[in-house]
Design an enzyme around this catalytic site. Structure first.
Site, mmCIF file in Angstrom:
data_model
loop_
_atom_site.group_PDB
_atom_site.id
_atom_site.type_symbol
_atom_site.label_atom_id
_atom_site.label_comp_id
_atom_site.label_asym_id
_atom_site.label_seq_id
_atom_site.Cartn_x
_atom_site.Cartn_y
_atom_site.Cartn_z
ATOM 1 N N HIS A 60 -8.599 0.379 -0.500
ATOM 2 C CA HIS A 60 -8.439 -0.517 -1.644
ATOM 3 C C HIS A 60 -9.761 -1.145 -2.086
ATOM 4 O O HIS A 60 -9.832 -2.316 -2.473
ATOM 5 C CB HIS A 60 -7.397 -1.593 -1.340
ATOM 6 N N SER A 76 0.838 -1.197 0.000
ATOM 7 C CA SER A 76 0.000 0.000 0.000
ATOM 8 C C SER A 76 0.872 1.245 0.000
ATOM 9 O O SER A 76 1.628 1.469 -0.940
ATOM 10 C CB SER A 76 -0.977 -0.040 1.178
#
Length: 386
Positions: free
Chosen positions: A276, A159
């Site tokens: 996400h 991430s």
């Protein structure tokens, strides 16, 4: 040339007006060889690299697979109060935190060292903190084992860790990368506040069907009158290890019915929203506008994307997938397979997790025990006797 020496003061002009005052701060922390030569060939990363044209001037004598290194950069959730303690003595770390204070508008080092924890875990603070301390850990690694930096052929980040990996690879300068992380964190925080949502860590039995479980949770939300509910796998961590994200009501349903869904263990993550997933769509445009104004280059080593596990090919590829990453699952298990798949008998590289926590090492252990045997964690705290 030392790695720390590459944190150069003196200015790369950008098209983003907010960055104009930062032009004298940094050309960035870049990954390079100690002697200043061109970066190494990435031919040893895996046994099945894609067909990539590497300019002849960048070629180096081929090294054995066991002689190269891979760096892994952690993401949000790995932070803790006290990280960064003792690291100012390494390379450019003090400069990093000084630049961070100018870009962020607050004392990031004090927040990392002293908290309070309730402030550090906030998305707007946590992402910059993990980004900077991970690159500080790189400085420590370079001090203690410069060959690990010299021989690094690939990197990946989870991430927000992907931004640190890209800065390390030379694809972004430090100041501009941190500015992008700042905008990203603020936009993700704002998106989270629009819809009550979250993330659920799940360890499932072999018969667990995660996508079907998410479908049932979405149907439950629709029965409550929620339109266009979101519930999906947001992180693929390791076999039978997932993070599911979406509306709070969907996650409540999954936890309540975990036994019937063959989930052995579930745990809510201390994050502000469903990262996400499509619920992060409002964060895309602010990051897009920022990345458009930054100087993004092709990485000098292989950097693998969370979106598909494949390596970035060029600057437009970097910008496009960093945006897609916001609303797409982190395919970390797939990324590890891309990094470490190799022929029978081929040695594994030395792998270093640079940053707070050991979560990426834990996932590597579950995905590839042979690769894990060469794993080392570079901590972001230093005790007095070190």
């Amino acid at each position: 040339m030392s790695f720390g020496a590459l944190f150069r003061l003196g200015g790369r002009q950008t098209c983003v007006s907010e960055l104009s005052s930062l032009r004298q701060l940094s050309n960035g922390v870049r990954r390079s060889s100690k002697n200043g030569n061109d970066p190494p060939s990435t031919s040893n990363v895996t046994s099945h690299d894609p067909d990539i044209d590497v300019p002849e001037k960048q070629q180096r004598p081929k090294r054995e697979p066991g002689q190269v290194s891979v760096l892994l950069f952690p993401g949000q959730g790995s932070q803790f109060v006290g990280m960064g303690r003792g690291l100012l003595k390494y390379g450019a770390v003090q400069d990093m935190f000084s630049v961070a204070r100018k870009i962020l508008g607050y004392d990031l080092l004090s927040l990392c060292l002293n908290g309070p924890e309730e402030d550090l875990i906030k998305t707007v603070h946590c992402q910059p903190a993990v980004f900077v301390t991970s690159l500080a850990a790189v400085e420590r690694l370079n001090h203690e084992n410069p060959a690990a930096i010299e021989n690094c052929v690939a990197a990946a980040g989870f991430s927000v860790g992907e931004f640190a990996a890209l800065v390390f690879s030379g694809a972004m300068d430090f100041a501009e990368g941190l500015y992008a992380v700042k905008i990203r964190a603020e936009a993700m925080q704002a998106a989270s506040e629009q819809t009550p949502s979250g993330m659920l860590s799940v360890i499932g039995k072999p018969q667990a069907k995660y996508n079907h479980a998410c479908l049932l949770a979405r149907e439950h939300c629709q029965s409550l009158g929620i339109q266009d509910p979101v519930c999906m796998v947001a992180n693929y961590l390791f076999p039978d290890g997932r993070v599911i994200a979406g509306h709070q009501e969907a996650l409540d349903f999954l936890q309540k019915n975990s036994r019937q869904l063959h989930f052995m263990r579930t745990r809510r993550l201390p994050v502000s929203g469903a990262f996400h997933t499509p619920l992060m769509e409002p964060a895309v445009e602010p990051l897009r506008a920022t990345l458009k104004g930054l100087d993004v280059r092709r990485p000098e080593i292989a950097v693998h994307s969370n979106v598909d596990g494949k390596r970035y090919m060029h600057d437009k590829h970097v910008r496009r997938l960093l945006l897609k990453q916001l609303v797409s699952p982190v395919k970390w298990e797939q990324t590890l397979h891309e990094l470490f798949e190799r022929g029978e008998g081929t040695a594994f590289p030395q792998t270093y997790e640079v940053g707070p926590g050991r979560q990426l090492g834990a996932t590597l252990q579950k995905c590839n025990m042979k690769a894990y045997r060469n794993y080392t964690h570079i901590d972001v705290t230093v005790t007095e006797d070190e």
